[in-house]
Design a protein around this motif. Structure first.
Motif, PDB file in Angstrom:
ATOM      1  N   VAL A  16       0.841  -1.189   0.000  1.00 44.63           N
ATOM      2  CA  VAL A  16       0.000   0.000   0.000  1.00 44.63           C
ATOM      3  C   VAL A  16       0.882   1.247   0.000  1.00 44.63           C
ATOM      4  O   VAL A  16       1.658   1.449   0.934  1.00 44.63           O
ATOM      5  CB  VAL A  16      -0.930   0.016   1.236  1.00 44.63           C
ATOM      6  CG1 VAL A  16      -1.813   1.249   1.213  1.00 44.63           C
ATOM      7  CG2 VAL A  16      -1.767  -1.251   1.269  1.00 44.63           C
ATOM      8  N   PRO A  17       0.796   2.100  -1.026  1.00 43.49           N
ATOM      9  CA  PRO A  17       1.616   3.320  -1.053  1.00 43.49           C
ATOM     10  C   PRO A  17       1.129   4.316   0.004  1.00 43.49           C
ATOM     11  O   PRO A  17      -0.077   4.577   0.096  1.00 43.49           O
ATOM     12  CB  PRO A  17       1.404   3.876  -2.466  1.00 43.49           C
ATOM     13  CG  PRO A  17       0.734   2.783  -3.234  1.00 43.49           C
ATOM     14  CD  PRO A  17      -0.011   1.947  -2.241  1.00 43.49           C
ATOM     15  N   PRO A  18       2.030   4.879   0.821  1.00 46.42           N
ATOM     16  CA  PRO A  18       1.599   5.882   1.798  1.00 46.42           C
ATOM     17  C   PRO A  18       0.899   7.069   1.161  1.00 46.42           C
ATOM     18  O   PRO A  18      -0.014   7.643   1.751  1.00 46.42           O
ATOM     19  CB  PRO A  18       2.919   6.301   2.471  1.00 46.42           C
ATOM     20  CG  PRO A  18       3.847   5.141   2.268  1.00 46.42           C
ATOM     21  CD  PRO A  18       3.455   4.552   0.937  1.00 46.42           C
ATOM     22  N   GLU A  19       1.298   7.421  -0.088  1.00 51.56           N
ATOM     23  CA  GLU A  19       0.684   8.576  -0.745  1.00 51.56           C
ATOM     24  C   GLU A  19      -0.809   8.335  -0.985  1.00 51.56           C
ATOM     25  O   GLU A  19      -1.627   9.250  -0.821  1.00 51.56           O
ATOM     26  CB  GLU A  19       1.383   8.849  -2.084  1.00 51.56           C
ATOM     27  CG  GLU A  19       2.856   9.232  -1.973  1.00 51.56           C
ATOM     28  CD  GLU A  19       3.748   8.028  -1.734  1.00 51.56           C
ATOM     29  OE1 GLU A  19       4.911   8.227  -1.346  1.00 51.56           O
ATOM     30  OE2 GLU A  19       3.265   6.886  -1.913  1.00 51.56           O
ATOM     31  N   ALA A  20      -1.161   7.099  -1.386  1.00 51.39           N
ATOM     32  CA  ALA A  20      -2.573   6.796  -1.639  1.00 51.39           C
ATOM     33  C   ALA A  20      -3.381   6.872  -0.351  1.00 51.39           C
ATOM     34  O   ALA A  20      -4.504   7.398  -0.334  1.00 51.39           O
ATOM     35  CB  ALA A  20      -2.701   5.412  -2.267  1.00 51.39           C
ATOM     36  N   VAL A  21      -2.817   6.355   0.736  1.00 50.45           N
ATOM     37  CA  VAL A  21      -3.516   6.400   2.019  1.00 50.45           C
ATOM     38  C   VAL A  21      -3.660   7.840   2.488  1.00 50.45           C
ATOM     39  O   VAL A  21      -4.703   8.250   3.003  1.00 50.45           O
ATOM     40  CB  VAL A  21      -2.768   5.566   3.068  1.00 50.45           C
ATOM     41  CG1 VAL A  21      -3.447   5.673   4.427  1.00 50.45           C
ATOM     42  CG2 VAL A  21      -2.697   4.106   2.636  1.00 50.45           C
ATOM     43  N   ARG A  22      -2.614   8.629   2.277  1.00 45.08           N
ATOM     44  CA  ARG A  22      -2.654  10.032   2.705  1.00 45.08           C
ATOM     45  C   ARG A  22      -3.746  10.796   1.955  1.00 45.08           C
ATOM     46  O   ARG A  22      -4.456  11.618   2.540  1.00 45.08           O
ATOM     47  CB  ARG A  22      -1.289  10.681   2.485  1.00 45.08           C
ATOM     48  CG  ARG A  22      -1.187  12.108   3.028  1.00 45.08           C
ATOM     49  CD  ARG A  22       0.217  12.657   2.896  1.00 45.08           C
ATOM     50  NE  ARG A  22       1.129  12.005   3.825  1.00 45.08           N
ATOM     51  CZ  ARG A  22       2.076  11.144   3.460  1.00 45.08           C
ATOM     52  NH1 ARG A  22       2.223  10.823   2.189  1.00 45.08           N
ATOM     53  NH2 ARG A  22       2.869  10.599   4.355  1.00 45.08           N
ATOM     54  N   THR A  75      -3.067  -7.580  10.220  1.00 42.80           N
ATOM     55  CA  THR A  75      -3.631  -6.275   9.873  1.00 42.80           C
ATOM     56  C   THR A  75      -2.892  -5.176  10.606  1.00 42.80           C
ATOM     57  O   THR A  75      -2.318  -5.399  11.683  1.00 42.80           O
ATOM     58  CB  THR A  75      -5.132  -6.179  10.216  1.00 42.80           C
ATOM     59  OG1 THR A  75      -5.306  -6.398  11.624  1.00 42.80           O
ATOM     60  CG2 THR A  75      -5.943  -7.198   9.436  1.00 42.80           C
ATOM     61  N   HIS A  76      -2.917  -4.007  10.014  1.00 42.65           N
ATOM     62  CA  HIS A  76      -2.327  -2.821  10.640  1.00 42.65           C
ATOM     63  C   HIS A  76      -3.286  -1.652  10.481  1.00 42.65           C
ATOM     64  O   HIS A  76      -3.603  -1.255   9.352  1.00 42.65           O
ATOM     65  CB  HIS A  76      -0.980  -2.481  10.001  1.00 42.65           C
ATOM     66  CG  HIS A  76      -0.366  -1.212  10.536  1.00 42.65           C
ATOM     67  ND1 HIS A  76       0.190  -1.121  11.793  1.00 42.65           N
ATOM     68  CD2 HIS A  76      -0.244   0.026   9.979  1.00 42.65           C
ATOM     69  CE1 HIS A  76       0.637   0.106  11.984  1.00 42.65           C
ATOM     70  NE2 HIS A  76       0.389   0.820  10.904  1.00 42.65           N
ATOM     71  N   ARG A  77      -3.780  -1.135  11.581  1.00 45.70           N
ATOM     72  CA  ARG A  77      -4.669   0.018  11.555  1.00 45.70           C
ATOM     73  C   ARG A  77      -3.820   1.286  11.474  1.00 45.70           C
ATOM     74  O   ARG A  77      -2.983   1.539  12.343  1.00 45.70           O
ATOM     75  CB  ARG A  77      -5.556   0.023  12.806  1.00 45.70           C
ATOM     76  CG  ARG A  77      -6.669   1.074  12.782  1.00 45.70           C
ATOM     77  CD  ARG A  77      -7.594   0.890  13.973  1.00 45.70           C
ATOM     78  NE  ARG A  77      -8.311  -0.376  13.877  1.00 45.70           N
ATOM     79  CZ  ARG A  77      -9.475  -0.532  13.261  1.00 45.70           C
ATOM     80  NH1 ARG A  77     -10.063   0.508  12.697  1.00 45.70           N
ATOM     81  NH2 ARG A  77     -10.052  -1.707  13.211  1.00 45.70           N
ATOM     82  N   ILE A  78      -4.050   2.064  10.423  1.00 47.49           N
ATOM     83  CA  ILE A  78      -3.214   3.229  10.156  1.00 47.49           C
ATOM     84  C   ILE A  78      -3.726   4.414  10.967  1.00 47.49           C
ATOM     85  O   ILE A  78      -4.908   4.755  10.911  1.00 47.49           O
ATOM     86  CB  ILE A  78      -3.216   3.540   8.647  1.00 47.49           C
ATOM     87  CG1 ILE A  78      -2.688   2.328   7.881  1.00 47.49           C
ATOM     88  CG2 ILE A  78      -2.385   4.778   8.344  1.00 47.49           C
ATOM     89  CD1 ILE A  78      -2.823   2.444   6.383  1.00 47.49           C
ATOM     90  N   HIS A  79      -2.828   5.015  11.714  1.00 51.44           N
ATOM     91  CA  HIS A  79      -3.189   6.114  12.607  1.00 51.44           C
ATOM     92  C   HIS A  79      -2.747   7.456  12.027  1.00 51.44           C
ATOM     93  O   HIS A  79      -1.831   7.534  11.215  1.00 51.44           O
ATOM     94  CB  HIS A  79      -2.548   5.910  13.986  1.00 51.44           C
ATOM     95  CG  HIS A  79      -2.947   4.626  14.655  1.00 51.44           C
ATOM     96  ND1 HIS A  79      -4.177   4.430  15.245  1.00 51.44           N
ATOM     97  CD2 HIS A  79      -2.267   3.454  14.810  1.00 51.44           C
ATOM     98  CE1 HIS A  79      -4.244   3.217  15.746  1.00 51.44           C
ATOM     99  NE2 HIS A  79      -3.095   2.599  15.492  1.00 51.44           N
ATOM    100  N   ARG A  80      -3.403   8.483  12.472  1.00 47.94           N
ATOM    101  CA  ARG A  80      -2.995   9.842  12.133  1.00 47.94           C
ATOM    102  C   ARG A  80      -2.083  10.381  13.234  1.00 47.94           C
ATOM    103  O   ARG A  80      -2.257  10.046  14.394  1.00 47.94           O
ATOM    104  CB  ARG A  80      -4.229  10.755  11.981  1.00 47.94           C
ATOM    105  CG  ARG A  80      -5.117  10.381  10.784  1.00 47.94           C
ATOM    106  CD  ARG A  80      -6.364  11.270  10.769  1.00 47.94           C
ATOM    107  NE  ARG A  80      -7.164  11.092   9.561  1.00 47.94           N
ATOM    108  CZ  ARG A  80      -8.052  10.129   9.401  1.00 47.94           C
ATOM    109  NH1 ARG A  80      -8.258   9.256  10.382  1.00 47.94           N
ATOM    110  NH2 ARG A  80      -8.728  10.011   8.273  1.00 47.94           N
TER     111      ARG A  80
END
Length: 408
Positions: free
Chosen positions: A22-28, A54-59
């Motif tokens: 998963v590219p960080p840019e797409a998630v951002r 799984t990894h829950r992406i945090h802000r």
């Protein structure tokens, strides 16, 4: 999608990604435009039944490298091992092995591959096995897995696991090819493509169009390279192996023998083709897939055509009509159609025919007897007082509304 149609995420609470890095840019982009959405990165090969971690992406999204693939799900065991199947310490790269719930029995009719991938689990209960993923990972200091790449030539591209050697064999089977090497390139961020590097057989000349057709007949569409590069020789390292870093980037040819657009509609379609393919221009005779297109870009193109012309086209229309000239005829034919009518319920028949999936499950039930194999249990922990009557009514409403939830 978040950039082009932000309203598509209205009401969405969670987005789960999987099937590739998963590219960080797409998630951002998603998190910036949809602040209420939670993004979860899921990891798990098919051999372990969907997700294993799984990894829950945090802000805030402050990842400098790839987004972690996370921690194991309940009833799963993840091992990072060296070549001797020894556990490696945190921060040290190793190959990922998966054990526990959901592990497949093996590959049907392929005992050799099964024995190679499904091995005894030296860290689990007696008699259990683990799956060798071929993925290189490492444990972070926080206890999360970080994906580093592949340990072998198997790659994952747009959700498909691909053995590059299988494509190379198909290429080498053509009489005009002396040597063939296939790699995955990402010359544009977020756009991974298969690229074939070829050396002609002695006294032969490689016809790229003919070779592309040969590979398309032998392999599925997602395994056909997007670019073919003919070289005098394949660059090698001092050890005699292919020097993949020295392979040149494919040169995109902007000059074609096709015709220029003749109508405003063809001109708009040419612009959409070029924008999606990342080319300065295309002609009405250019083949979408021969100019570097693939199924994911095709979905994006069809979405833009729908918005531009207000017609109901599908990706299959692009596969059948891969040029601007042919697709323009589809747009013209569909422009006079009335909007799709609203869906209305039909009278329920006394006996409802089974779907294909239901027929398969019925057959397995007749052959094996009652089984919980296809049950998907889920436990939810509710905090605070429970209104049992409201919960009962809610579940009743669900089963009343959805035929599949009350079909036996």
């Amino acid at each position: 999608m978040a950039e082009e149609v932000p309203e598509a995420f209205a009401g969405v609470r969670e987005v789960w990604a999987g099937g590739d890095v998963v590219p960080p840019e797409a998630v951002r982009r998603v998190m910036d435009r949809c602040p209420d959405v939670t993004v979860v990165n899921g990891y798990g090969p098919t051999e372990t039944t969907t997700f294993a971690a799984t990894h829950r992406i945090h802000r805030p999204l402050d990842y400098t490298g790839a987004i972690p693939i996370g921690e194991p799900l309940d009833n799963h065991r993840l091992y990072v091992l060296d070549e001797g199947l020894r556990l490696v310490p945190a921060g040290t790269p190793g190959e990922l092995y998966i054990a526990g719930a959901g592990l497949a029995r093996g590959y049907l009719g392929r005992p050799g591959m099964t024995a190679d991938r499904f091995v005894a689990d030296p860290y689990g209960p007696s008699g259990t096995r683990m799956y060798r993923t071929g993925d290189l990972v490492r444990w972070s200091p926080e206890g999360s897995l970080e994906y580093l790449g592949r340990a072998d030539q198997q790659v994952k591209l747009r959700g498909f696991r691909i053995e590059l050697g299988e494509i190379e064999s198909a290429l080498a089977a053509h009489a005009s090819v002396g040597q063939a090497t296939v790699v995955v390139r990402e010359d544009r961020p977020g756009d991974k493509r298969l690229t074939a590097y070829l050396v002609a057989a002695e006294g032969a000349r490689i016809d790229v169009a003919e070779l592309r057709g040969h590979v398309a007949d032998a392999l599925p569409e997602y395994m056909v390279p997007s670019a073919f590069v003919v070289l005098d020789e394949i660059p090698l390292t001092t050890n005699g192996k292919v020097d993949r870093r020295a392979l040149p980037a494919p040169q995109v040819s902007h000059a074609t023998n096709g015709r220029a657009p003749r109508t405003p509609q063809e001109e708009v379609l040419c612009g959409l083709f070029a924008a999606v393919l990342g080319l300065p221009s295309v002609t009405i005779d250019d083949h979408f897939f021969h100019r570097g297109g693939h199924s994911v870009l095709g979905t994006r193109l069809i979405s833009r055509i729908r918005r531009a012309f207000g017609v109901q086209l599908g990706v299959k229309d692009l596969f059948r009509n891969p040029t601007v000239l042919a697709l323009s005829e589809c747009v013209t034919a569909g422009s006079g159609e009335l909007p799709r009518p609203a869906l209305v319920p039909e009278e329920r028949p006394e006996i409802i025919p089974l779907s294909s999936a239901q027929q398969r499950l019925w057959f397995l039930d007749q052959m094996e007897g009652p089984s919980a194999t296809y049950n998907i249990p889920l436990a939810l922990r509710l905090k605070g007082p429970v209104d049992h009557q409201a919960l009962r009514l809610a579940l009743t409403d669900l089963t009343t509304r959805h035929e599949g939830l009350r079909t036996v």
